[in-house]
Design an enzyme around this catalytic site. Structure first.
Site, PDB file in Angstrom:
ATOM      1  N   LEU A   1      -3.149  -3.273   1.723  1.00  0.00           N
ATOM      2  CA  LEU A   1      -3.382  -4.711   1.894  1.00  0.00           C
ATOM      3  C   LEU A   1      -3.341  -5.341   0.517  1.00  0.00           C
ATOM      4  O   LEU A   1      -4.031  -4.899  -0.401  1.00  0.00           O
ATOM      5  CB  LEU A   1      -4.732  -4.990   2.557  1.00  0.00           C
ATOM      6  CG  LEU A   1      -5.181  -6.466   2.545  1.00  0.00           C
ATOM      7  CD1 LEU A   1      -4.222  -7.339   3.344  1.00  0.00           C
ATOM      8  CD2 LEU A   1      -6.602  -6.602   3.079  1.00  0.00           C
ATOM      9  N   GLU A   2      -2.531  -6.388   0.389  1.00  0.00           N
ATOM     10  CA  GLU A   2      -2.404  -7.123  -0.865  1.00  0.00           C
ATOM     11  C   GLU A   2      -3.153  -8.451  -0.704  1.00  0.00           C
ATOM     12  O   GLU A   2      -2.728  -9.323   0.050  1.00  0.00           O
ATOM     13  CB  GLU A   2      -0.916  -7.362  -1.141  1.00  0.00           C
ATOM     14  CG  GLU A   2      -0.565  -7.743  -2.546  1.00  0.00           C
ATOM     15  CD  GLU A   2       0.944  -7.808  -2.752  1.00  0.00           C
ATOM     16  OE1 GLU A   2       1.377  -7.610  -3.896  1.00  0.00           O
ATOM     17  OE2 GLU A   2       1.691  -8.064  -1.786  1.00  0.00           O
ATOM     18  N   VAL A   3      -4.288  -8.591  -1.368  1.00  0.00           N
ATOM     19  CA  VAL A   3      -5.038  -9.850  -1.355  1.00  0.00           C
ATOM     20  C   VAL A   3      -4.533 -10.699  -2.508  1.00  0.00           C
ATOM     21  O   VAL A   3      -4.551 -10.262  -3.663  1.00  0.00           O
ATOM     22  CB  VAL A   3      -6.553  -9.600  -1.474  1.00  0.00           C
ATOM     23  CG1 VAL A   3      -7.303 -10.915  -1.685  1.00  0.00           C
ATOM     24  CG2 VAL A   3      -7.072  -8.890  -0.229  1.00  0.00           C
TER      25      VAL A   3
END
Length: 727
Positions: free
Chosen positions: A470-472
């Site tokens: 997951l890329e925040v």
């Protein structure tokens, strides 16, 4: 004076030995702990008043979590690693040689060296608690067990079951461990010491001839017929090796060493088997593969300590997210809702299309049904998880959600419209809006918001339930508590979470765009589709770049390339006639027409019509070697990753390696783009880029950070063992 162990003697003259590593969160078999264990064995052997001993943990969550990886990393030569393995083996042999029964009283994780310690004891008693798991996960670090695991485990439970544990690193629940013969009793936690004492009073476990196989002939004669004779074992070895080759494609030597340790060691005495294990373990520790996987362990550990933890704690007291709103029930939205529900987070799933809602619910139901069929869930748990998802045609009840995730298709105006609509309805103090976009800059979405500090990106990867990253994405205005909350939600979902700065394509999409664009350039120049894909899969990528375009969708891929090219027009070179492929109606696997032909959704062979659509002139074909293909695609990938770090899109090189490996399929055994630079050497990377720049143009101009590293001879990870001898 013992620092980490405490010894007590009960009324039955049983030694109760508690390991509680001082001032450390976890019990690990460090050199200091092992030395104390050796001293304890000497003390127990010399004192004839003891009639048994049990070993128990002073930690609440685990027995022993393994060996200290930092100390393993210091064993940076074959000789040092072999000596370290033999030293720990010798200490555990002292445990095995004690003149009375020894018991491992196991509660919580019993992993790696911890399980090898337990195997050296005569008996193993485990709690029936869900947190009690047993495993030998060394294979995940590119190693084999080096403290007796490859020898004692097959002798206890049989070759087949032992190999399954050693080659996968899977964690075994205590109840299953009892059925396997891995533990001798499974009891409630309140009875652990009481039952362990009973076993300590038994006679030492007998090591009979049949005990080498760990089976009862009357119960498992067919298994003995295979494992108990040389011909049967030869067949088993052949089948196991074929499976290893299929699963590893020859990239991970530890799996082959594990086969040698188990099968060759089976025909030896335990003493000689342990020597073999130490030899093989020592050969693996200094390898690129092991160093890369250990590096990724450190990287994934490092990213858990994100910079927003303080703000998160201050705002939410570390209370977990309880409810998430998801706008859009398509493939991505359904996947996000499914994973949230699976991890115990309630979901409000909204989509104005009834059919989309129905498909989204079916997606979740099918996912949980597969788990039921595999006996990972009960029917009741299946129903419970489905009840966590509340569907609606409008985003009603979203004002109760901790985070609202927009997961509609890549259209800026639509995303802004959804944001404005939700913002008007949601005004609680902790309201957060996160966009699941792969390329649209978050600040463009946040422009119309009255509270841009509440807006960020949550870039999931497809399929959500399988892809671990997951890329925040944070803008200059995103509040720390917002970023922290989104990281927390991602971790609740079981994701590897990296935080990146806003920008076109963020990190992963941007680096991937350069990689894919170069592959299409090579295709346009005349190198066949299959040659391009083969070169990159032989380097270690799970699929080739042309196949990947088909997988994500030619329309999606083209949109991403267009977006990134607009941001970097002087550096990203997308073939101008790529549009012709899209105009031909090809979308890739999803409509059965792409660069490849498909039969019932399965890729068959490249579509020869592609070459006609691209109007390739066979007389002007520029055929590249595999090495040239890899250099062009890989160097752009690595260079763009370095630029992202240089520009602050990435916070750390660790983030870059985690993102590339867990999101983009960069070969794990090469550690990620930054670890790969350290292996090869920044100077060689820069020299390659400069050569490519002279040949193909400015898009290969080396990033300044690479030039700086090359000139200073610095590494991105100077604290880690690394060699520039690996190619």
């Amino acid at each position: 004076m013992m620092k980490h162990f405490k010894i007590e003697k009960n009324e039955d003259n049983i030694a109760i030995i508690t390991l509680n590593r001082t001032n450390e969160e976890m019990n690990l078999l460090s050199e200091e702990v092992a030395s104390e264990l050796s001293d304890i064995c000497d003390l127990l052997s010399d004192d004839t008043s003891y009639e048994g001993a049990l070993f128990i943990s002073g930690k609440n969550s685990h027995f022993i979590a393994g060996a200290d990886i930092n100390e393993i990393a210091k064993l940076n030569t074959v000789e040092k690693a072999q000596a370290g393995s033999m030293q720990l083996q010798a200490i555990l042999q002292k445990v095995a040689d004690l003149p009375f029964s020894t018991v491992a009283a196991i509660h919580g994780a019993c992993l790696g060296g911890g399980l090898e310690f337990a195997l050296a004891c005569d008996w193993r008693v485990a709690t029936d608690d869900d947190v009690t798991k047993l495993a030998l996960p060394e294979i995940q670090l590119g190693l084999i067990p080096g403290a007796g695991g490859t020898q004692r485990l097959p002798r206890l439970i049989g070759i087949e079951k032992a190999l399954d544990m050693i080659l996968t690193g899977k964690k075994i629940a205590s109840k299953k461990a009892l059925k396997m013969g891995l533990v001798d009793a499974c009891v409630p936690k309140t009875q652990l010491i009481e039952q362990a004492v009973i076993f300590a009073q038994k006679k030492k476990a007998k090591k009979s001839k049949l005990g080498i196989l760990g089976i009862d002939l009357s119960l498992e004669l067919p298994k003995w017929a295979i494992e108990g004779n040389p011909i049967g074992r030869k067949v088993m070895y052949k089948m196991a090796k074929e499976k290893v080759e299929q699963n590893t494609k020859g990239f991970y030597p530890a799996a082959y060493k594990a086969l040698d340790a188990v099968f060759d060691g089976h025909d030896m005495s335990l003493k000689d088997g342990l020597k073999l294990e130490a030899t093989l373990f020592g050969e693996l520790v200094p390898t690129m593969e092991s160093q890369s996987l250990v590096h990724l362990f450190h990287a994934t550990t490092a990213i858990k300590k994100h910079p927003y933890a303080g703000a998160l704690k201050e705002r939410f007291s570390n209370q977990p997210c309880e409810m998430v709103g998801v706008v859009g029930a398509g493939f991505m939205g359904a996947g996000i809702a499914t994973v949230c529900s699976d991890k115990g987070v309630r979901v409000r799933l909204s989509d104005p299309n009834k059919e989309s809602i129905a498909r989204g619910l079916k997606y979740a139901n099918d996912y949980f049904k597969k788990k039921v069929n595999r006996r990972r869930l009960t029917s009741f748990e299946h129903a419970s998880k489905m009840s966590q998802i509340s569907p609606a045609l409008t985003p009603s009840g979203f004002n109760q959600c901790d985070v609202i995730i927009e997961a509609v298709f890549e259209d800026l105006s639509l995303k802004v419209k959804i944001l404005n609509s939700l913002e008007a309805q949601n005004n609680h103090e902790n309201w957060i809006f996160a966009s699941n976009t792969s390329a649209i800059p978050i600040h463009e979405i946040a422009k119309s918001s009255n509270s841009p500090e509440r807006i960020c990106g949550m870039h999931f990867f497809s399929p959500v339930e399988k892809m671990p990253l997951l890329e925040v994405v944070v803008t200059d205005q995103t509040a720390d508590w917002v970023a922290g909350r989104c990281v927390q939600l991602g971790q609740q979902m079981g994701k590897q979470v990296i935080v990146v700065k806003d920008g076109p394509g963020f990190y992963t999409t941007r680096a991937l765009a350069f990689f894919l664009a170069e592959a299409t350039n090579i295709l346009i120049e005349g190198t066949p589709i299959e040659s391009i894909d083969k070169a990159l899969t032989e380097f270690g990528f799970p699929v080739g770049p042309i196949t990947l375009i088909d997988e994500v969708g030619i329309d999606v891929g083209f949109h991403v390339l267009e977006t990134i090219e607009k941001a970097f027009p002087s550096r990203l070179a997308t073939p101008k006639n790529f549009q012709a492929i899209l105009d031909s109606g090809r979308l890739g696997r999803k409509n059965g027409k792409g660069f490849y032909l498909y039969n019932d959704g399965k890729k068959t062979k490249p579509d020869a019509e592609i070459y006609e659509i691209l109007k390739l002139n066979k007389e002007e074909q520029h055929l590249l070697t595999s090495e040239e293909i890899v250099d062009r695609c890989l160097m752009l990938f690595v260079n763009e990753s370095a630029r992202c770090l240089e520009e602050g899109i990435l916070n750390t090189a660790y983030d870059g390696d985690v993102g590339a490996v867990f999101g983009l399929g960069f070969p794990p055994f090469r550690g990620g783009p930054f670890k790969y630079i350290d292996f090869i050497g920044a100077r060689e990377i820069v020299d390659k880029l400069m050569h490519l720049q002279e040949t193909y143009g400015e898009r290969f101009k080396p990033a300044e950070i690479l030039v700086s590293k090359a000139n200073s001879k610095e590494k991105f990870f100077p604290e880690e063992t690394c060699s520039t001898d690996y190619q």
